[in-house]
Design a protein around this motif. Structure first.
Motif, mmCIF file in Angstrom:
data_model
loop_
_atom_site.group_PDB
_atom_site.id
_atom_site.type_symbol
_atom_site.label_atom_id
_atom_site.label_comp_id
_atom_site.label_asym_id
_atom_site.label_seq_id
_atom_site.Cartn_x
_atom_site.Cartn_y
_atom_site.Cartn_z
ATOM 1 N N ARG A 361 43.823 42.264 -11.066
ATOM 2 C CA ARG A 361 44.532 42.596 -10.076
ATOM 3 C C ARG A 361 46.046 42.564 -10.537
ATOM 4 O O ARG A 361 46.603 43.343 -9.828
ATOM 5 N N LEU A 362 46.474 41.662 -11.189
ATOM 6 C CA LEU A 362 47.687 41.418 -11.543
ATOM 7 C C LEU A 362 48.076 42.762 -12.478
ATOM 8 O O LEU A 362 49.274 43.260 -12.364
ATOM 9 N N ASP A 363 47.287 42.911 -13.341
ATOM 10 C CA ASP A 363 47.448 44.308 -14.217
ATOM 11 C C ASP A 363 47.509 45.369 -13.291
ATOM 12 O O ASP A 363 48.352 46.356 -13.639
ATOM 13 N N PHE A 364 46.669 45.707 -12.172
ATOM 14 C CA PHE A 364 46.670 46.785 -11.617
ATOM 15 C C PHE A 364 47.916 47.030 -10.786
ATOM 16 O O PHE A 364 48.653 48.033 -10.529
ATOM 17 N N VAL A 365 48.393 45.769 -10.211
ATOM 18 C CA VAL A 365 49.744 45.667 -9.418
ATOM 19 C C VAL A 365 50.860 46.196 -10.405
ATOM 20 O O VAL A 365 52.045 46.723 -9.873
ATOM 21 N N ALA A 366 50.765 45.460 -11.790
ATOM 22 C CA ALA A 366 51.749 45.877 -12.491
ATOM 23 C C ALA A 366 52.156 47.417 -12.778
ATOM 24 O O ALA A 366 53.243 48.115 -13.211
ATOM 25 N N HIS A 367 50.891 48.084 -12.794
ATOM 26 C CA HIS A 367 50.961 49.293 -13.407
ATOM 27 C C HIS A 367 50.641 50.611 -12.170
ATOM 28 O O HIS A 367 50.402 51.636 -12.622
ATOM 29 N N HIS A 368 50.530 50.269 -10.891
ATOM 30 C CA HIS A 368 50.233 50.778 -9.918
ATOM 31 C C HIS A 368 51.228 50.950 -8.694
ATOM 32 O O HIS A 368 51.777 49.899 -8.588
ATOM 33 N N ASP A 369 51.513 51.994 -8.101
ATOM 34 C CA ASP A 369 52.306 51.705 -6.895
ATOM 35 C C ASP A 369 51.622 50.941 -5.586
ATOM 36 O O ASP A 369 50.403 51.493 -5.435
ATOM 37 N N GLU A 370 52.221 50.088 -5.130
ATOM 38 C CA GLU A 370 51.894 49.070 -4.175
ATOM 39 C C GLU A 370 51.153 50.128 -2.962
ATOM 40 O O GLU A 370 50.248 49.764 -2.245
ATOM 41 N N LEU A 371 51.990 50.996 -2.302
ATOM 42 C CA LEU A 371 51.712 51.785 -1.249
ATOM 43 C C LEU A 371 50.551 52.774 -1.461
ATOM 44 O O LEU A 371 49.602 52.999 -0.629
ATOM 45 N N THR A 372 50.606 53.858 -2.545
ATOM 46 C CA THR A 372 49.594 54.808 -2.604
ATOM 47 C C THR A 372 48.653 54.610 -3.667
ATOM 48 O O THR A 372 47.558 55.345 -3.653
#
Length: 790
Positions: A361-372
């Motif tokens: 999850r943290l890896d996704f958050v670090a590499h993806h836009d939170e809104l879209t």
């Protein structure tokens, strides 16, 4: 030894005993009485010696298992191996060995000092043995407590993946040393037995040997029992002790009583029918577990641990377990059994899985836009870097599309960021639907998106995708009953022609995007070198424009408005001009569009309102009659909820009368946010400010909304006035606008009037007012005062 072999052949034992009885019956009777007491005393003492000295050997088995299970298990639980160094382990074993030796010395001293004085009193002997055993076990408990306290002091939590190879080697040496000592003691016993035999008459020797044979047989049969008793010491622990036969499927020969409590499987189920341990292992893990056993057996590794695996508890429910296994071999080196302990680790695996999930999850958050949820700038940059390496090697091309949403900020300002965020989410979905699976779309920030197009064989591929994007956004976007039409401006840069590194490619794609905006928006542009210099100039200009507001470089110019029927002054339109310190007078056509792309237009608009109000009051104080002054409102100002309050504050600050002010708004801005615009304009009209529609006829209008607007005037755009003398279409439009104005009870004004003929035609059609070069150019406040007002 021959006698032992002679007697150990059970098939001939009875026959041979009969022969021996016949041959030595007489001698046995004669010497039986003589040596009866001696034999009895010696036999009893010898029995005690055997019991006393074989007890330590069985206890050594207990020690080994205690160490295997408790010490190894405890150390193996240390979650962070850094907490238990080799020195720590040696220190543990040193203390444990010391305590153990002290216990055995005490044990031997009591036995040696008291056994010969006990005589044949079995109860006293049993009490003595029992007391010394209790003392020994208490010592074991102290050892275990010491180890647990030591490890608890060293480590804060536990894990089941710590390697303890060095620890096992050290402990194995200790156990071997103790066992060697016991074996030496047994050899001494055998030697004493041989010496005793030589002093006794052969018949008595045979009788003693027979007795020893049966005693040793009984003792050998009890070894498994004593081992099981030692293993049962852990029935109340967190480990389940198993003993498996080295046969197909690993049948269970022994399992500790706590099996159901620890792993939830009833003990009796292991011994029912054809149940074998391998049937309990998850089929997904069975082959791996089997391979580990075979490999360690081949490599001669008799003590090893498995990677965690699952066993079936009941039905389809599985439990994660961890085990440590020891191989048992016979005298010829053949594997006969496996002994080990199993620990249920469902909670540990769950925590580990939770950690993996959290890491993902943290890896996704670090590499993806939170809104879209699209890849963010970091991930996109990484993929472009990988693409550069890949396509450089292949000699192929790829493209970057820089996309900006046209006028998106007006949605945020007019409807709030919640609505704006939902629009962005819809935009992200539509862009993902357009691109291919091999491509990447990223939200770059705000209303900017960037697309990486891979495997481009021809520019036609890029053109097709760009056109699909433009077509996709011709469809309306509906958010909570609000309808939005959004267009996009797209800039394209291609590798390697437009850049061989990521920064150059992005910069050039961005420059091409601005070219698309300058070309009217809602289109795409491929990068050309001249675009970079133009984009650079735009950046410089925007920076200097921000400074211009603070440095008082902006000026208000005024163009007179005339009543066509009376030819008298009715007011003026205030127009902003930029007096650049080095470039001179900058045309509004250059900096107004630039300001509209950012928040500058709001600051610029508010500055213009305050400046004209202040100037109106100044003229009125001088006794002049400037009539009304008309000021343009931008679309971003109209869409702001604080517009009315801002104007009220400015009126109060400058003490300008509201009826001296007229506000001009374009129909395009009103139609984008009609409800909000109508509400704001009604409030402005209520405080006495007149409203005019600027550039009427150039945008799209809704007559149903037009009649709802609190307007007092329509303004004919100069593009219709320019060729009014010769262009029949322009004449028709002007005539229609004038008629519409009067039909709605509004006044009509034409801008851009430069000739007398244009003026006369407007008068003939009933137009009410005009402004243009025919009467006056836009001039400064001082010039307007001198030329118009006095």
């Amino acid at each position: 030894m021959l006698t032992f072999e002679f007697l150990s052949n059970k098939k001939n034992v009875s026959q041979k005993l009969n022969i021996l009885a016949i041959l030595f019956m007489v001698l046995s009777v004669l010497f039986a009485v003589v040596f009866y007491r001696f034999y009895t005393h010696s036999n009893a003492n010898f029995d005690r010696m055997i019991e006393i000295h074989t007890k330590p050997l069985s206890h050594l088995v207990e020690i080994k298992d205690i160490y295997d299970v408790n010490i190894f298990g405890t150390i193996n639980q240390a979650k962070n191996v850094d907490y238990l160094s080799e020195d720590d382990v040696k220190e543990i074993l040193l203390v444990a060995n010391k305590l153990t030796k002290q216990a055995w010395n005490h044990y031997y001293r009591i036995m040696n000092d008291n056994v010969l004085h006990v005589e044949n009193k079995d109860k006293e002997l049993d009490t003595l043995i029992h007391e010394t055993e209790e003392s020994l076990l208490k010592t074991y408990d102290l050892i275990n407590q010491y180890i647990n306290q030591y490890i608890n002091h060293k480590a804060s939590d536990f894990s089941l993946r710590t390697s303890v190879t060095k620890t096992n080697e050290l402990l194995t040496k200790l156990i071997k040393k103790e066992i060697d000592l016991a074996q030496k003691q047994q050899l001494q016993i055998k030697k004493k037995r041989a010496d005793l035999t030589l002093t006794i008459i052969p018949i008595a020797g045979f009788l003693v040997l027979i007795l020893i044979y049966f005693m040793l047989s009984k003792n050998i049969k009890n070894i498994n029992y004593e081992l099981e008793s030692a293993l049962s010491l852990f029935d109340n622990g967190k480990f389940v002790v198993f003993k498996w036969r080295a046969e197909e499927g690993w049948p269970v020969e022994f399992v500790s009583n706590n099996v159901e409590e620890v792993i939830g499987i009833p003990k009796e189920s292991f011994f029912e029918g054809d149940t074998v341990y391998s049937n309990l292992i998850n089929p997904k893990h069975l082959q791996r577990v089997t391979d580990e056993v075979i490999q360690n057996s081949v490599d001669g590794i008799d003590m090893f641990t498995h990677e965690p695996y699952q066993i079936r508890v009941h039905d389809d429910k599985y439990l994660w377990v961890y085990d440590s296994t020891t191989i048992i071999r016979d005298d010829e080196g053949n594997i006969t059994h496996y002994v080990g302990y199993i620990h249920g680790i469902d909670e540990h695996v769950k925590k580990e899985n939770d950690l993996k999930t959290e890491k993902t999850r943290l890896d996704f958050v670090a590499h993806h836009d939170e809104l879209t949820k699209l890849p963010n700038r970091i991930l996109f940059m990484d993929r472009v870097e990988q693409a550069i390496k890949k396509y450089k090697r292949r000699g192929e091309i790829f493209a970057i599309l820089f996309i900006d949403l046209d006028h998106f900020k007006e949605i945020n300002d007019g409807f709030g960021h919640d609505i704006g965020d939902k629009v962005l989410q819809e935009v992200a979905i539509r862009l993902q639907n357009v691109i291919r699976d091999i491509d990447t779309v990223s939200r770059w920030g705000g209303d900017e998106f960037v697309i990486l197009l891979e495997h481009i064989k021809d520019t036609k591929n890029i053109v097709n995708i760009a056109n699909k994007i433009l077509e996709e956004f011709r469809r309306k976007i509906i958010i909570t009953k609000e309808v939005f039409f959004i267009s996009t401006s797209i800039g394209v840069a291609m590798y390697p022609n437009d850049g061989k590194d990521i920064n150059t490619l992005l910069k050039n794609a961005d420059a091409a995007m601005y070219e698309a905006k300058d070309d009217g928006r809602n289109n795409y542009q491929f990068y050309a070198k001249e675009m970079t210099s133009k984009a650079f100039e735009k950046v410089i200009l925007e920076t200097e424009l921000r400074n211009a507001i603070q440095n008082n470089e902006l000026k208000a110019y005024y163009q007179a408005q005339i009543d066509l029927k009376t030819d008298k002054l009715i007011g003026a339109e205030a127009l902003v001009r930029w007096e650049h310190p080095t470039l001179g007078l900058v045309s509004p056509a250059h900096f107004i569009p630039l300001a509209e792309e950012s928040d500058l237009i709001v600051h610029l608009g508010n500055w213009m309102l305050e400046e004209t109000m202040t100037q109106m009051l100044r003229w009125q104080k001088e006794g002049l009659k400037p009539q009304k002054v008309s000021v343009n409102l931008s679309g971003k100002q109209i869409a702001r909820k604080d517009l009315v309050q801002t104007i009220k504050n400015l009126l109060e600050k400058t003490r300008c009368r509201a009826d001296s002010l007229e506000l001009e708004v374009t129909e395009g801005f009103i139609m984008k946010h009609p409800e909000l615009a109508i509400d704001n304009l009604n409030k402005l009209r209520d405080i006495g400010i007149e409203i005019a529609i600027d550039d009427f006829g150039t945008g799209y209008s809704s007559l149903s909304y037009l009649k709802k607007l609190p307007i007092t005037k329509l303004k004919i755009d100069q593009s219709f006035v320019l060729d009014i003398e010769t262009d029949e279409d322009d004449k028709a439009i002007v005539k229609a606008v004038v008629a519409l104005s009067h039909g709605l009870g509004l006044r009509c004004i034409a801008e851009g009037v430069e000739t007398q003929e244009q003026k006369e035609y407007l008068i003939s059609e009933g137009c009410d007012e005009m402004q243009g070069y025919l009467y006056s150019r836009p001039i400064s406040a001082d010039e307007y005062k001198e030329q118009i007002l006095t």
